[in-house]
Design an enzyme around this catalytic site. Structure first.
Site, short mmCIF file in Angstrom:
data_model
loop_
_atom_site.label_atom_id
_atom_site.label_comp_id
_atom_site.label_asym_id
_atom_site.label_seq_id
_atom_site.Cartn_x
_atom_site.Cartn_y
_atom_site.Cartn_z
N ASP A 289 -51.91 20.42 107.38
CA ASP A 289 -50.67 19.71 107.67
C ASP A 289 -50.44 19.69 109.18
O ASP A 289 -51.40 19.77 109.95
CB ASP A 289 -49.51 20.36 106.92
CG ASP A 289 -48.47 19.34 106.45
OD1 ASP A 289 -47.90 18.66 107.31
OD2 ASP A 289 -48.24 19.24 105.23
N HIS B 109 -42.99 18.56 109.56
CA HIS B 109 -43.56 18.29 108.24
C HIS B 109 -44.31 19.49 107.67
O HIS B 109 -44.15 19.86 106.51
CB HIS B 109 -44.50 17.08 108.38
CG HIS B 109 -45.04 16.54 107.11
ND1 HIS B 109 -46.22 16.99 106.55
CD2 HIS B 109 -44.60 15.57 106.29
CE1 HIS B 109 -46.47 16.31 105.45
NE2 HIS B 109 -45.50 15.43 105.27
N SER C 201 -45.23 13.93 99.71
CA SER C 201 -45.52 15.10 100.58
C SER C 201 -44.75 16.33 100.12
O SER C 201 -45.21 17.46 100.29
CB SER C 201 -45.09 14.81 102.02
OG SER C 201 -46.14 14.29 102.77
#
Length: 816
Positions: free
Chosen positions: A163, A236, A598
């Site tokens: 990620d 994220h 996600s």
């Protein structure tokens, strides 16, 4: 490549030689990778493990063979090209045998013709798949107690995250509770902060590495923004890691309000960070493959991938065979469970970016929380909207003032002042103590304007609150509530916005030039801090990518159901990093509430960690089977799951969901811990699936798997998955499945049902299976009528000891 010791002259020469039209290519070469090398080269013993077991990557056998492969890569490049005309970025040795290299297209052609080279593919981009869950899933009461409570849930299971990195100082990753011991099976490195020299690891975080060689070679990497370290550059990565494995009971505080307590699915699981995604450009497959290869080499148990290709890699003829999916096949061969986000291209069909049977492809659901708010006008009308904000003072109304009526100067119109992003453009004296009305323009859709900034503008000008009006809706616009400290509301319904504007115009007298004489319209904003819980949850989110799955890039349908499973992925509260810019509404915050598949994938990764903790010897396919066969196709009210869909007029509506929306159904963690039966599969089975898929190039299969086709599977629909899909059913077809009993001896009654266009029969109608034993059953599907669409059904195995095993069945009937 380390060039500093040679000085700047060599760097300049290197730039002249390699730059220009050079690109990154991923190359695979002959020879087995570590995961499948069975011996045969003098001086190097076999490194492959039996079936899906872990390999001891610290052994001399493995390290010497790894050095041998890397040496071969370097020799090949050295023989073909002059020193300085190429840059090798990575050697891939564990899951695939190959390397990433920065070369010109002419050099790539030379490589393609070289002996021993199997494939040369230009690198392509990948992207992040974003757009109170533990309680909704029943974890605190149903699952955590069986694993020893939240303080033991996921103990010693390592989840790897490919990620955007991690913010290690967040309380979701702190170790202030019971300390963590070492995890001997995990051997990953911990990079240190380049400035403070402090390690990114702390016991909870056990590994932290970053991969950016391809991004640097492509000229996309900016170290001041992207950080040449595992530090999260956009939020994220911290968000996904905390969903799967964040600490339990962390207060979510913003703007003086507590929105509940956050917890990961497996709060005691360890986190291993493999940063390969970056703030502005996403990432490159060469970096992602290097990250996955390293993660499996290091010994992770689970991989969470909230990443997918920007578009299908058209260089390969089939979706299942490319460096990315081939690397993940190697990961599964190594015993690693892989959860990947299905994609955010919904609600349109064939929008998945996760294709292969060895991956758990996760769709996104809306859970039971809805944040509503309302604006009450001076004429008594109530206008609904969304706004995660406190109310204005009870029993008080305030004057409404529109931004375009309080401009300091007409020349500021070029700055889109009605967006309320720049307080210096507006007259504070006219706004102070009033409610500021702003317009929701296209700037909010593209991210150059934010609700957070509207709130800051209103506060800076002394407003008591703000209203954002949506006057027209762009197709696909998604409105999420944003937490703000000031009373505020987003009126998303265009008809309500029109009512508000009409009321404002009637109550705002103007002179002949259009200048306001006085503001007499009033209103008050309700309390939007408390969520409303809906029994209609879960629903399939509008953005969640849909099937059918495709087997090639002419979009031919595959005999394999995707997505596999549905998990929460809409408005998920989780950790954020203060420098995170992925979502403009959460810049500088410690938490964010965002949406996307996600967010769904790490839910499944965390739940898979709980299953792995209870059943440490289960294969990745067994874990995936347990998740799928115990999932539910009903919402909390007991009605069939619904899916958000757009109508012809682009208005959102709810329709009955199908397996193309949710796979097998919505995850049920409690049931998944005790599935009764599993549908197991391994590396050889996946090879059989590839080899029997029509029109697939057998040479391409051998290039990526180092194995010739030699299978008795017969057809891809015979792959032992917990679903049955036949994309082109002609007359009658029989498929077989094998179930293994992972509980005590039990008798199962097998029934099936199907929509009328296709007849379904199962055999045998019942079977008794001893503990640990396996039994086959067959499913016969026959075309009754040709409808031009899929028929949906299911096979249900109901056990005498209470287990229920359900698999979806899909078939599209043809005359021939």
């Amino acid at each position: 490549m380390r060039l500093l010791e040679f000085g700047c002259v060599l760097i300049v020469v290197f730039a002249l030689l390699v730059s220009g039209d050079a690109e990154v290519y991923i190359v695979t070469v002959e020879g087995e990778p570590i995961i499948s090398y069975t011996g045969g080269i003098d001086g190097f013993e076999a490194t492959a493990a039996e079936s899906d077991e872990k390999i001891d990557t610290t052994s001399e056998l493995v390290t010497s063979y790894a050095r041998h492969l890397e040496k071969k890569h370097d020799m090949l490049l050295g023989l073909l090209f002059e020193q300085g005309t190429y840059q090798k970025l990575y050697s891939y040795r564990h899951l695939i045998n190959g390397f990433a290299v920065h070369i010109s297209p002419e050099q790539a052609q030379t490589l393609r013709r070289a002996p021993g080279v199997k494939s040369v593919e230009r690198d392509w981009k990948v992207k992040r798949l974003t757009t109170h869950t533990p309680q909704f899933l029943g974890l605190p009461t149903g699952v955590w107690p069986t694993g020893g409570g939240f303080d033991r849930a996921g103990e010693d299971i390592v989840i790897g995250f490919v990620d955007s990195g991690i913010y290690p100082h967040h309380p979701s990753f702190a170790t202030h509770t019971e300390p963590y011991g070492p995890v001997p099976k995990y051997r990953g490195k911990c990079e240190a902060d380049p400035d403070t020299k402090r390690s990114y690891c702390n016991g909870k975080i056990v590994g932290a590495q970053h991969f950016a060689q391809a991004a640097i070679a492509a000229g996309s990497f900016n170290p001041s923004i992207d950080f040449a370290s595992p530090l999260d550059g956009d939020g994220h990565g911290s968000h996904t890691a905390s969903i799967a494995a964040g600490n339990n009971g962390i207060p979510v505080r913003m703007h003086g309000h507590e929105f509940g307590r956050a917890s990961g699915m497996a709060p005691r699981a360890r986190i291993a960070v493999y940063k390969a995604l970056y703030r502005l450009f996403g990432g490159f497959v060469a970096d992602v493959v290097a990250a996955i290869d390293q993660a499996v080499y290091d010994g992770v148990d689970i991989l969470s991938l909230s990443v997918g290709p920007n578009s299908p890699p058209a260089a390969t003829k089939t979706t299942f065979l490319n460096p990315f999916d081939a690397t993940l096949l190697g990961a599964v061969k190594a015993g690693v469970f892989v959860a990947q986000a299905a994609g955010n291209g919904g609600p349109f069909p064939k929008t998945l970016v996760s294709y292969s049977p060895w991956i758990a492809s996760v769709a996104a659901a809306i859970d039971d929380r809805r944040y509503k708010n309302h604006l009450i006008l001076g004429n008594g009308k109530t206008l609904a909207g969304i706004g995660l904000s406190p109310s204005t003072r009870l029993n008080e109304t305030y004057t409404l003032v529109a931004a375009n009526d309080v401009l300091l100067d007409s020349s500021v119109m070029r700055y889109s002042p009605t967006d309320c992003q720049r307080p210096e453009l507006l007259n504070k004296n006219l706004i102070k103590g009033n409610i500021l009305l702003c317009g929701y323009s296209f700037n909010f859709v593209v991210g150059t304007a934010s609700v957070k900034k509207v709130s800051e503008t209103a506060k800076a000008l002394g407003a008591v609150g703000f209203v954002l009006c949506v006057e027209n809706v762009s197709p696909g616009t998604k409105f999420d509530p944003v937490p703000v400290g000031l009373p505020g509301i987003l009126v998303t319904d265009v008809s309500y916005s029109k009512e508000l504007i009409d009321y404002y115009n009637i109550t705002t007298p103007r002179d002949w030039t259009g200048r306001v004489k006085s503001f007499t319209g009033t209103g008050k904003i309700g309390d939007g801090l408390t969520p409303i819980l809906h029994k209609s949850a879960p629903q399939v989110a509008l953005f969640s990518a849909r099937g059918p799955n495709i087997k090639d890039f002419s979009f031919q349908e595959a005999d394999l159901l995707k997505p596999d499973i549905l998990a929460p992925g809409s408005l998920i509260w989780a950790a954020w990093c203060p420098n995170g810019t992925d979502e403009p509404n959460y810049v500088g915050e410690g938490f964010a509430m965002i949406s996307g598949t996600s967010m769904a994938a790490p839910h499944i990764a965390g739940i898979a960690a709980l299953i792995k903790q209870k059943h440490p010897h289960w294969s990745p396919a067994a874990i995936k089977s347990a998740l799928m066969t115990t999932s539910t196709t009903l919402d909390r009210a007991g009605n069939p799951l619904l899916a958000q869909q757009t109508s012809e007029s682009e208005v959102m509506k709810l329709v009955k969901a199908t397996p193309f929306d949710y796979g097998s159904g919505h995850v049920d963690p409690t049931a998944a811990l005790d599935p009764g039966l599993i549908f197991d599969a391994g590396y050889e089975d996946y090879l059989g699936f590839l080899c029997t898929t029509p029109n697939i190039d057998v040479h391409e299969i051998k290039n990526y798997t180092n194995t010739p086709c030699n299978t008795t599977m017969g057809k891809p629909s015979n792959l032992n998955t917990p679903s049955i899909t036949i994309s082109h059913l002609v007359r009658t077809e029989v498929v077989t499945r094998t179930v293994t009993n992972v509980a005590g001896e039990e008798t199962y009654v097998i029934t099936a049902r199907m929509e009328p266009a296709v007849a379904i029969e199962v055999s045998p109608p019942a079977m008794t299976i001893k503990a640990g034993a396996s039994r086959k059953f067959s499913v016969t599907l026959t075309v009754r009528s040709v409808t031009g669409t899929y028929s949906f059904g299911e096979v249900l195995l109901k056990g005498s000891r209470g287990h229920k095993v359900r698999i979806p069945v899909l078939a599209n009937g043809y005359r021939r």
